[in-house]
Design an enzyme around this catalytic site. Structure first.
Site, PDB file in Angstrom:
ATOM      1  N   ARG A  37      12.577  53.407   5.614  1.00 45.49           N
ATOM      2  CA  ARG A  37      11.766  53.406   5.006  1.00 45.49           C
ATOM      3  C   ARG A  37      11.235  52.709   4.020  1.00 45.49           C
ATOM      4  O   ARG A  37      10.183  51.786   4.005  1.00 45.49           O
ATOM      5  CB  ARG A  37      12.135  52.028   5.704  1.00 45.49           C
ATOM      6  N   HIS A  67      13.208  66.482   6.367  1.00 49.70           N
ATOM      7  CA  HIS A  67      13.600  65.041   4.837  1.00 49.70           C
ATOM      8  C   HIS A  67      12.605  64.117   4.769  1.00 49.70           C
ATOM      9  O   HIS A  67      12.018  63.455   5.713  1.00 49.70           O
ATOM     10  CB  HIS A  67      14.798  64.561   5.941  1.00 49.70           C
ATOM     11  N   TYR A  70      13.933  57.875   2.428  1.00 49.66           N
ATOM     12  CA  TYR A  70      14.174  57.640   1.162  1.00 49.66           C
ATOM     13  C   TYR A  70      13.907  56.814   0.113  1.00 49.66           C
ATOM     14  O   TYR A  70      14.110  56.892  -1.149  1.00 49.66           O
ATOM     15  CB  TYR A  70      15.696  56.871   1.285  1.00 49.66           C
ATOM     16  N   HIS A 107      15.483  63.660  -2.220  1.00 49.88           N
ATOM     17  CA  HIS A 107      16.190  63.463  -2.972  1.00 49.88           C
ATOM     18  C   HIS A 107      15.507  62.835  -4.745  1.00 49.88           C
ATOM     19  O   HIS A 107      14.857  62.779  -4.169  1.00 49.88           O
ATOM     20  CB  HIS A 107      16.930  61.685  -2.770  1.00 49.88           C
ATOM     21  N   GLU A 142      17.979  68.071  -3.918  1.00 48.10           N
ATOM     22  CA  GLU A 142      18.927  68.216  -2.716  1.00 48.10           C
ATOM     23  C   GLU A 142      19.771  67.370  -4.490  1.00 48.10           C
ATOM     24  O   GLU A 142      19.566  66.720  -4.747  1.00 48.10           O
ATOM     25  CB  GLU A 142      18.988  66.752  -2.200  1.00 48.10           C
ATOM     26  N   ASP A 176      24.379  69.209  -0.092  1.00 50.17           N
ATOM     27  CA  ASP A 176      25.428  67.749   0.211  1.00 50.17           C
ATOM     28  C   ASP A 176      26.738  67.752   0.009  1.00 50.17           C
ATOM     29  O   ASP A 176      27.440  67.558  -1.185  1.00 50.17           O
ATOM     30  CB  ASP A 176      24.710  66.476   0.504  1.00 50.17           C
ATOM     31  N   HIS A 179      27.836  64.265  -0.517  1.00 49.23           N
ATOM     32  CA  HIS A 179      26.979  63.793  -2.070  1.00 49.23           C
ATOM     33  C   HIS A 179      27.944  64.224  -3.166  1.00 49.23           C
ATOM     34  O   HIS A 179      28.135  64.535  -4.552  1.00 49.23           O
ATOM     35  CB  HIS A 179      25.984  64.415  -2.262  1.00 49.23           C
ATOM     36  N   HIS A 211      24.038  70.530   3.722  1.00 45.98           N
ATOM     37  CA  HIS A 211      23.853  68.950   4.350  1.00 45.98           C
ATOM     38  C   HIS A 211      25.383  68.903   4.573  1.00 45.98           C
ATOM     39  O   HIS A 211      26.489  68.450   3.831  1.00 45.98           O
ATOM     40  CB  HIS A 211      23.883  68.187   3.592  1.00 45.98           C
ATOM     41  N   ASP A 224      28.378  57.968  -2.079  1.00 44.88           N
ATOM     42  CA  ASP A 224      27.484  58.286  -0.825  1.00 44.88           C
ATOM     43  C   ASP A 224      27.377  57.961   0.532  1.00 44.88           C
ATOM     44  O   ASP A 224      26.592  56.904   0.694  1.00 44.88           O
ATOM     45  CB  ASP A 224      26.253  58.642  -1.268  1.00 44.88           C
ATOM     46  N   HIS A 226      28.246  58.705   3.561  1.00 43.06           N
ATOM     47  CA  HIS A 226      28.996  59.940   5.174  1.00 43.06           C
ATOM     48  C   HIS A 226      29.458  59.429   6.215  1.00 43.06           C
ATOM     49  O   HIS A 226      30.033  58.279   6.117  1.00 43.06           O
ATOM     50  CB  HIS A 226      27.509  60.269   5.723  1.00 43.06           C
ATOM     51  N   GLU A 256      24.670  65.250   9.258  1.00 42.50           N
ATOM     52  CA  GLU A 256      24.143  63.873   9.066  1.00 42.50           C
ATOM     53  C   GLU A 256      25.447  62.751   9.014  1.00 42.50           C
ATOM     54  O   GLU A 256      25.655  62.237   7.971  1.00 42.50           O
ATOM     55  CB  GLU A 256      23.772  63.903   6.983  1.00 42.50           C
TER      56      GLU A 256
END
Ligand code: FE
Ligand code: FE
Ligand code: ZN
Length: 277
Positions: A37, A67, A70, A107, A142, A176, A179, A211, A224, A226, A256
């Site tokens: 976050r 990674h 986000y 991303h 990604e 991914d 994705h 991924h 999206d 998972h 993930e």
């Protein structure tokens, strides 16, 4: 050689992640460089890094995938959000120099109404401001599900970002499985065809990591979300073909999936059983 691992919490530092990876049978692992976050990253503890490097050599743990959070949007329209993305990426890559030779994944971004072309321009600009020839990390774009105004749901968009990046030899791609399936690449019924398309548009030489996720949603849903391995629309047979495919089988695989550590350990064990040595 099969290299499989999963996403781990970075809260205990590198050595703790290495120990956890070894405990659950992981050969590789991924972590968030900072709270997804957003916010500041913890200071690097050089003693921890040193202990971790010794442990990972002993346990055979390789290819660490860091990674980006986000909240890093490399093509944001708001100036402060864009600046945050650029500062964060530069800081993350500088920190990666403590564990050189590994991977950093982000991303590509959301163009938030500016249009995909402007998004691609800004993402490349972010990379051109951030990549340095003295960095020793491969930076991965990604593949995305194409949710909302996400950039990177089409292989062509990723290719364009690479083409516009000056130090493009430092770039790779992380595919991914959830994705791409959600984005409309049918890896369940035509894995060979999708990989041929990837090769034609981007080049399989750019593919550096997978991924490995099942998907809660059907093909081409642009969602999206998972799912655990074998529990979603991809299914265990398609996932078995992915891990064994000649073009993919030597790449590092990162789960993930919605799991606690015990669930990851079980999935790693199952997948090791399905990999044809
Ligand atoms: Fe991701
Ligand atoms: Fe992913
Ligand atoms: Zn996802």
């Amino acid at each position: 050689m099969f290299r499989i691992g999963c996403h781990l919490s970075a809260s205990g530092g590198f050595t703790a992640m290495g120990k956890t990876a070894a405990e659950i049978g992981a050969d590789v692992f991924q972590f968030f460089t900072r709270n997804p976050r957003g916010g500041a990253a913890k200071a690097i503890d050089e003693k921890d890094v040193e202990a971790f490097l010794a442990l990972s050599a002993e346990k055979g743990i390789s290819t660490i995938l860091a990674h980006a959070p986000y909240t890093l949007n490399a093509c944001a329209s708001a100036e402060n959000t864009l600046n945050f993305a650029r500062e964060t990426m530069a800081d993350d890559l500088a920190r990666m120099e403590y564990i050189p030779g590994n991977l950093y994944n982000f991303h590509p971004g959301s163009h938030v109404g500016q249009g995909v072309e402007r998004g691609i321009e800004l993402i490349a600009e972010t990379l051109n401001m951030t990549l340095r020839t003295d960095f020793h990390t491969t930076v991965l774009l990604e593949t995305m599900a194409g949710k909302g105004s996400e950039v990177g749901g089409k292989f062509e968009e990723i290719r364009e970002i690479i083409d516009r990046t000056e130090l493009s030899h430092m770039l790779g791609v992380c595919l991914d499985t959830c994705h791409v399936y959600d984005a409309g690449y049918d890896i369940v019924n035509d894995l060979d065809g999708v990989l041929a398309e990837f090769d034609r548009v981007i080049g399989l030489n750019r593919l550096k990591a997978i991924h490995l996720n099942d998907s809660k949603n059907p093909f081409n849903s642009h969602k999206d979300r998972h799912e655990v391995i074998g529990g979603g629309s991809l299914g265990i047979e398609a996932i078995t073909r992915v891990i064994n495919h000649p073009a993919l089988r030597e790449l590092p695989f990162y789960l993930e999936t919605p799991n606690e550590l015990a669930g990851y350990a079980k999935e790693i064990e199952t997948l090791k059983g399905l990999y044809i040595e």
